[in-house]
Design a protein around this motif. Structure first.
Motif, PDB file in Angstrom:
ATOM      1  N   LYS A 256       0.834  -1.201   0.000  1.00  0.00           N
ATOM      2  CA  LYS A 256       0.000   0.000   0.000  1.00  0.00           C
ATOM      3  C   LYS A 256       0.875   1.260   0.000  1.00  0.00           C
ATOM      4  CE  LYS A 256      -3.667   2.611   0.809  1.00  0.00           C
ATOM      5  NZ  LYS A 256      -4.428   3.103  -0.345  1.00  0.00           N
ATOM      6  N   ILE A 257       1.905   1.264   0.844  1.00  0.00           N
ATOM      7  CA  ILE A 257       2.833   2.407   0.897  1.00  0.00           C
ATOM      8  C   ILE A 257       3.518   2.583  -0.459  1.00  0.00           C
ATOM      9  CG2 ILE A 257       4.960   3.303   1.935  1.00  0.00           C
ATOM     10  CD1 ILE A 257       4.157   1.845   4.523  1.00  0.00           C
ATOM     11  N   HIS A 258       3.968   1.454  -1.011  1.00  0.00           N
ATOM     12  CA  HIS A 258       4.664   1.487  -2.306  1.00  0.00           C
ATOM     13  C   HIS A 258       3.778   2.102  -3.390  1.00  0.00           C
ATOM     14  CE1 HIS A 258       7.320   0.250  -5.532  1.00  0.00           C
ATOM     15  NE2 HIS A 258       6.331  -0.418  -6.101  1.00  0.00           N
ATOM     16  N   LEU A 259       2.522   1.643  -3.456  1.00  0.00           N
ATOM     17  CA  LEU A 259       1.590   2.150  -4.464  1.00  0.00           C
ATOM     18  C   LEU A 259       1.271   3.629  -4.231  1.00  0.00           C
ATOM     19  CD1 LEU A 259      -0.881  -0.874  -4.743  1.00  0.00           C
ATOM     20  CD2 LEU A 259       0.795  -0.125  -6.449  1.00  0.00           C
ATOM     21  N   ASP A 260       1.124   4.011  -2.958  1.00  0.00           N
ATOM     22  CA  ASP A 260       0.825   5.411  -2.640  1.00  0.00           C
ATOM     23  C   ASP A 260       1.965   6.331  -3.070  1.00  0.00           C
ATOM     24  OD1 ASP A 260      -1.608   4.752  -1.613  1.00  0.00           O
ATOM     25  OD2 ASP A 260      -1.015   4.890   0.500  1.00  0.00           O
ATOM     26  N   LEU A 261       3.187   5.893  -2.844  1.00  0.00           N
ATOM     27  CA  LEU A 261       4.350   6.716  -3.202  1.00  0.00           C
ATOM     28  C   LEU A 261       4.500   6.834  -4.720  1.00  0.00           C
ATOM     29  CD1 LEU A 261       6.972   5.496  -0.554  1.00  0.00           C
ATOM     30  CD2 LEU A 261       5.880   7.754  -0.664  1.00  0.00           C
ATOM     31  N   ASN A 269       3.435  13.686   3.377  1.00  0.00           N
ATOM     32  CA  ASN A 269       4.122  12.890   4.408  1.00  0.00           C
ATOM     33  C   ASN A 269       5.005  11.803   3.803  1.00  0.00           C
ATOM     34  OD1 ASN A 269       2.011  11.413   3.419  1.00  0.00           O
ATOM     35  ND2 ASN A 269       1.280  10.672   5.396  1.00  0.00           N
ATOM     36  N   LYS A 270       5.635  12.119   2.685  1.00  0.00           N
ATOM     37  CA  LYS A 270       6.475  11.151   1.978  1.00  0.00           C
ATOM     38  C   LYS A 270       7.595  10.594   2.861  1.00  0.00           C
ATOM     39  CE  LYS A 270       9.167  10.734  -2.291  1.00  0.00           C
ATOM     40  NZ  LYS A 270       9.597  11.446  -3.533  1.00  0.00           N
ATOM     41  N   SER A 271       8.269  11.472   3.597  1.00  0.00           N
ATOM     42  CA  SER A 271       9.384  11.020   4.439  1.00  0.00           C
ATOM     43  C   SER A 271       8.896  10.090   5.548  1.00  0.00           C
ATOM     44  CB  SER A 271      10.109  12.224   5.044  1.00  0.00           C
ATOM     45  OG  SER A 271       9.222  13.001   5.830  1.00  0.00           O
ATOM     46  N   LYS A 272       7.723  10.411   6.120  1.00  0.00           N
ATOM     47  CA  LYS A 272       7.167   9.554   7.171  1.00  0.00           C
ATOM     48  C   LYS A 272       6.796   8.173   6.619  1.00  0.00           C
ATOM     49  CE  LYS A 272       5.337  12.824  10.565  1.00  0.00           C
ATOM     50  NZ  LYS A 272       4.131  13.263  11.302  1.00  0.00           N
ATOM     51  N   LEU A 273       6.235   8.164   5.415  1.00  0.00           N
ATOM     52  CA  LEU A 273       5.853   6.890   4.796  1.00  0.00           C
ATOM     53  C   LEU A 273       7.078   6.018   4.534  1.00  0.00           C
ATOM     54  CD1 LEU A 273       3.031   7.802   2.229  1.00  0.00           C
ATOM     55  CD2 LEU A 273       2.810   6.532   4.368  1.00  0.00           C
ATOM     56  N   LEU A 297       5.783  -4.827  19.251  1.00  0.00           N
ATOM     57  CA  LEU A 297       6.663  -4.364  18.177  1.00  0.00           C
ATOM     58  C   LEU A 297       5.928  -3.383  17.256  1.00  0.00           C
ATOM     59  CD1 LEU A 297       9.322  -4.562  16.556  1.00  0.00           C
ATOM     60  CD2 LEU A 297       8.340  -6.531  15.380  1.00  0.00           C
ATOM     61  N   LEU A 298       4.732  -3.739  16.837  1.00  0.00           N
ATOM     62  CA  LEU A 298       3.968  -2.887  15.910  1.00  0.00           C
ATOM     63  C   LEU A 298       3.443  -1.631  16.614  1.00  0.00           C
ATOM     64  CD1 LEU A 298       2.054  -5.572  13.806  1.00  0.00           C
ATOM     65  CD2 LEU A 298       4.055  -4.227  13.153  1.00  0.00           C
ATOM     66  N   GLU A 299       3.102  -1.755  17.878  1.00  0.00           N
ATOM     67  CA  GLU A 299       2.664  -0.566  18.628  1.00  0.00           C
ATOM     68  C   GLU A 299       3.774   0.485  18.662  1.00  0.00           C
ATOM     69  OE1 GLU A 299       1.438  -1.794  22.489  1.00  0.00           O
ATOM     70  OE2 GLU A 299      -0.427  -2.732  21.797  1.00  0.00           O
ATOM     71  N   ASN A 300       4.996   0.052  18.916  1.00  0.00           N
ATOM     72  CA  ASN A 300       6.135   0.978  18.936  1.00  0.00           C
ATOM     73  C   ASN A 300       6.333   1.668  17.603  1.00  0.00           C
ATOM     74  OD1 ASN A 300       6.869   0.612  21.618  1.00  0.00           O
ATOM     75  ND2 ASN A 300       8.136  -1.159  21.181  1.00  0.00           N
ATOM     76  N   ILE A 301       6.132   0.886  16.519  1.00  0.00           N
ATOM     77  CA  ILE A 301       6.322   1.441  15.177  1.00  0.00           C
ATOM     78  C   ILE A 301       5.289   2.536  14.886  1.00  0.00           C
ATOM     79  CG2 ILE A 301       6.068   0.905  12.723  1.00  0.00           C
ATOM     80  CD1 ILE A 301       7.425  -1.778  13.304  1.00  0.00           C
ATOM     81  N   PHE A 302       4.028   2.275  15.180  1.00  0.00           N
ATOM     82  CA  PHE A 302       2.979   3.238  14.850  1.00  0.00           C
ATOM     83  C   PHE A 302       2.922   4.423  15.822  1.00  0.00           C
ATOM     84  CE2 PHE A 302       1.539  -0.245  12.174  1.00  0.00           C
ATOM     85  CZ  PHE A 302       1.158   0.457  11.024  1.00  0.00           C
ATOM     86  N   LEU A 303       3.408   4.231  17.028  1.00  0.00           N
ATOM     87  CA  LEU A 303       3.468   5.356  17.959  1.00  0.00           C
ATOM     88  C   LEU A 303       4.545   6.358  17.576  1.00  0.00           C
ATOM     89  CD1 LEU A 303       2.915   3.718  21.481  1.00  0.00           C
ATOM     90  CD2 LEU A 303       1.433   5.378  20.317  1.00  0.00           C
ATOM     91  N   GLN A 304       5.529   5.906  16.800  1.00  0.00           N
ATOM     92  CA  GLN A 304       6.621   6.787  16.381  1.00  0.00           C
ATOM     93  C   GLN A 304       6.264   7.660  15.193  1.00  0.00           C
ATOM     94  OE1 GLN A 304      10.290   4.578  15.803  1.00  0.00           O
ATOM     95  NE2 GLN A 304       9.854   3.301  17.593  1.00  0.00           N
ATOM     96  N   LEU A 305       5.102   7.437  14.590  1.00  0.00           N
ATOM     97  CA  LEU A 305       4.704   8.231  13.408  1.00  0.00           C
ATOM     98  C   LEU A 305       4.517   9.708  13.764  1.00  0.00           C
ATOM     99  CD1 LEU A 305       2.170   5.985  11.510  1.00  0.00           C
ATOM    100  CD2 LEU A 305       4.456   6.636  10.785  1.00  0.00           C
TER     101      LEU A 305
END
Length: 305
Positions: A256-261, A269-273, A297-305
């Motif tokens: 999804k990220i790949h297609l969005d970019l 928010n390109k850098s964040k993606l 693990l995933l909670e840490n990743i999404f909290l850093q956004l």
């Protein structure tokens, strides 16, 4: 009809000739869900067919082909990981013994080792001599999505055939021709499948199709809602999910990220993606290889956004 890349089809057809016996050991490798096992079985049936002139899928008339379609054959052995998620030396020894016998009624005896990266160190070493000097009228195919997990001495004895993701057009056309669905739905499934035919076939199931769409929608929400709200949403997404299901979800998010970019290169928010994609890719590798707390693990990743 099995989905088969023309490149791979043309190459494997060269082995339909009875004089082509210099190579009998193959390595089918590439990402998951590319249909490697299905192609291996299709190739096996083609080679095992009793007709002198080999064709894809066999003649469909000889005893071997008829039995193969029923799932009955004494000349085919498939090894897969056991409950401990490994393929041990005892199974490999039985496989070597299996290959030592002449084909019962088929043209070949075939050994297929699925998820060959799960072969233990001892099992791989036990297989080396047989891979280098396979018995006459035998065929060996190892299948893996992690070919570098195999010993170099094993890989060097195999003819590598790499499977790639297919184009959306190839998958879309295949679905239209073989499953009689509308072009619009075929295109949507092809896009969601990320070029992976097995995932595309799963998406033919309406419930599965809706679930994948929901996963994509939830991802949009995850990157837009406030940080604390993300935890509740993430918990609802991961609830009761098994490890392989989480890996599939992460794969869909990365696509999804790949297609969005690609579709919107000027996204704010390109850098964040890009950072999110990097972190999700690392999470994918960690979850796939180790027994870790997936939710944390995933909670840490999404909290850093």
């Amino acid at each position: 009809m099995v989905f088969l890349e023309k490149r791979i089809q043309k190459f494997l057809e060269t082995f339909f000739n009875f004089d082509s016996k210099l190579i009998q050991s193959f390595l089918f490798y590439g990402e998951k869900d590319l249909g490697k096992k299905e192609v291996a079985l299709y190739f096996a049936q083609s080679m095992m067919c009793q007709e002198a002139k080999k064709t894809w899928g066999g003649c469909g008339k000889c005893n071997t082909c008829k039995n193969f379609e029923k799932g009955i054959t004494d000349d085919l052995l498939i090894l897969e990981p056991d409950e401990s998620n490994s393929i041990k030396i005892e199974l490999v020894r039985k496989a070597i013994e299996f290959l030592s016998y002449k084909p019962y009624i088929s043209s070949y005896r075939v050994l297929i080792i699925n998820e060959a990266d799960k072969l233990t160190f001892d099992a791989q070493n036990a297989l080396l001599k047989t891979l280098e000097e396979p018995p006459l009228d035998s065929l060996i195919i190892l299948i893996t999505s992690r070919h570098k997990a195999l010993l170099e001495t094993v890989r060097s004895r195999l003819l590598p055939i790499r499977f790639y993701c297919s184009s959306f057009e190839e998958i879309s056309n295949y679905l239209i021709e073989n499953y009689r669905i509308t072009p619009l739905k075929a295109q949507k499934i092809a896009q969601l499948s990320q070029g992976k035919i097995k995932l595309a076939l799963k998406l033919l199931d309406e419930n599965y199709f809706k679930n994948i769409n929901l996963i994509q929608d939830n991802f949009e929400k995850l990157i837009k809602v406030p940080p604390l709200s993300r935890l509740d949403l993430l918990d609802s997404i991961l609830k009761d999910k098994k490890k392989h299901e989480v890996i599939e979800i992460i794969t869909l998010w990365l696509e999804k990220i790949h297609l969005d970019l690609i579709s919107n290169p000027d996204v704010v928010n390109k850098s964040k993606l890009k950072i999110l994609a990097f972190n999700l890719l690392n999470a994918f590798n960690l979850i796939n290889q180790y027994n870790i707390n997936i939710n944390l693990l995933l909670e840490n990743i999404f909290l850093q956004l």
